[in-house]
Structures are given as C-alpha cells and as structure tokens.
Scaffold this active site. Structure first.
Site, PDB file in Angstrom:
ATOM      1  N   CYS A  19      10.599   4.240  39.988  1.00  0.00           N
ATOM      2  CA  CYS A  19      10.431   3.127  38.841  1.00  0.00           C
ATOM      3  C   CYS A  19       9.026   3.034  38.343  1.00  0.00           C
ATOM      4  O   CYS A  19       8.350   3.236  37.304  1.00  0.00           O
ATOM      5  CB  CYS A  19      11.097   2.056  39.067  1.00  0.00           C
ATOM      6  SG  CYS A  19      10.416   0.906  40.716  1.00  0.00           S
TER       7      CYS A  19
ATOM      8  N   HIS B 145      11.149  -3.684  41.491  1.00  0.00           N
ATOM      9  CA  HIS B 145      11.777  -2.607  40.462  1.00  0.00           C
ATOM     10  C   HIS B 145      10.808  -2.977  39.059  1.00  0.00           C
ATOM     11  O   HIS B 145      10.436  -4.245  38.932  1.00  0.00           O
ATOM     12  CB  HIS B 145      13.197  -2.741  40.001  1.00  0.00           C
ATOM     13  CG  HIS B 145      13.554  -1.592  39.150  1.00  0.00           C
ATOM     14  ND1 HIS B 145      13.185  -0.261  39.475  1.00  0.00           N
ATOM     15  CD2 HIS B 145      13.927  -1.545  37.740  1.00  0.00           C
ATOM     16  CE1 HIS B 145      13.714   0.539  38.485  1.00  0.00           C
ATOM     17  NE2 HIS B 145      14.196  -0.230  37.482  1.00  0.00           N
TER      18      HIS B 145
ATOM     19  N   HIS C 118      13.380   2.853  31.987  1.00  0.00           N
ATOM     20  CA  HIS C 118      12.970   2.767  33.634  1.00  0.00           C
ATOM     21  C   HIS C 118      13.669   4.129  34.540  1.00  0.00           C
ATOM     22  O   HIS C 118      14.489   4.743  33.788  1.00  0.00           O
ATOM     23  CB  HIS C 118      13.643   1.521  34.158  1.00  0.00           C
ATOM     24  CG  HIS C 118      14.993   1.352  34.281  1.00  0.00           C
ATOM     25  ND1 HIS C 118      15.597   0.858  35.433  1.00  0.00           N
ATOM     26  CD2 HIS C 118      16.176   1.588  33.376  1.00  0.00           C
ATOM     27  CE1 HIS C 118      17.055   0.935  35.119  1.00  0.00           C
ATOM     28  NE2 HIS C 118      17.091   1.413  34.206  1.00  0.00           N
TER      29      HIS C 118
END
Length: 159
Positions: free
Chosen positions: A70, A123, A135
């Site tokens: 990520c 994240h 993402h």
C-alpha cells in the site's frame, strides 16, 4: 516557457477530468481545494498515475514499478513519478502529511486507515473522489479502485 507550462497543465487537467467523468468520478471543485500542500494539478496527476498501476500485484515491501504494497504505491506515485517527497511507510506518510478535515479532501490526497488511534496507521490509499481510493490491498490482490469500506480513516495531503 511559463505559457507552455500553463497550457500543458490545462491540457493535463482536461484529460484527467475526461478520465474521471468516464469513470463516474466527479472532479473536485476549485472551491473545495485547500491551499496547503501539493497543487491541485499534482494531486490530479497522482490519481492518473495510480490508475495506471491497476492490476499490478500486491507484494509486501514492494514499491514498484511491477508490484506494490500500500505505501509502496503511494511512494511510487508521489516520489518516483511526481517528484514529491513522501516517506516509505503508511505511518510515516501520515505523520509527514498535512492533516485534513474530511470536508477538505480532494482527489490525490492520501487516505489513512488506522486501528484505535492515528498512532496505529495500517493502510494507505490515494483518494480518487466519490468515496473511492486507489490502493494495493493485501497479499493475493492487485492494485484496484475501491470504495472506502470503513469510517475509521483520516485524510492527509502530501506536504
């Protein structure tokens, strides 16, 4: 030279707007854009660069160009492609970003997901507009556009 740069920036913005309209994502209104951090043009470019990575695999610790985790995706988009410094990890990126109210978020801003407090960011994705982010989700998945799935997130702008 400046005239040519302005023309190129306008052409890029028009192209981004066209792409966003085709994907059903409305472009941010100028009145919504905060004046801090990277320009709206760079933010719009971030969405385009992130979208170009669609389908590339998630690999823990990878930062492109063939695979990403990520924060590797956000690092690749901003640092490698747009020449704007961002640290490597999601937590470091949150700490270095300009923290925004949700009402200030615009395309290209970073969306950080956390557990318990913002000291536990796990994240990050790039805001595409319309409640969606680009993402690299997890092992076994690929870079994709996804709807934000939780209310436990905060926004930040690359400084």
């Amino acid at each position: 030279m400046r005239k040519r740069q302005r023309h190129a920036a306008r052409a890029l913005l028009a192209a981004v707007t066209a792409v966003l309209c085709l994907t059903g994502v409305a472009p941010a209104r100028p009145a919504q854009a905060a004046t801090l951090g990277v320009s709206a043009t760079i933010s719009a470019q971030a969405v385009v660069v992130a979208a170009q990575q669609v389908g590339k695999p998630y690999v823990y610790g990878a930062s492109g160009p063939a695979a990403f985790d990520c924060s590797g995706l956000t690092t690749y988009v901003y640092r490698t492609r747009l020449h704007q410094y961002v640290p490597r990890t999601a937590q470091q990126q949150y700490d270095a970003s300009i923290h925004l109210a949700r009402s200030q978020i615009r395309q290209g801003d970073l969306v950080f997901f956390y557990e318990g407090s913002v000291r536990n960011v796990y994240h990050v994705g790039i805001y595409a507009g319309g409640g969606r982010i680009w993402h690299a989700p997890h092992t076994g998945a690929r870079v994709r556009l996804a709807t934000i799935w939780t209310n436990v997130w905060v926004a930040g702008r690359v400084a």
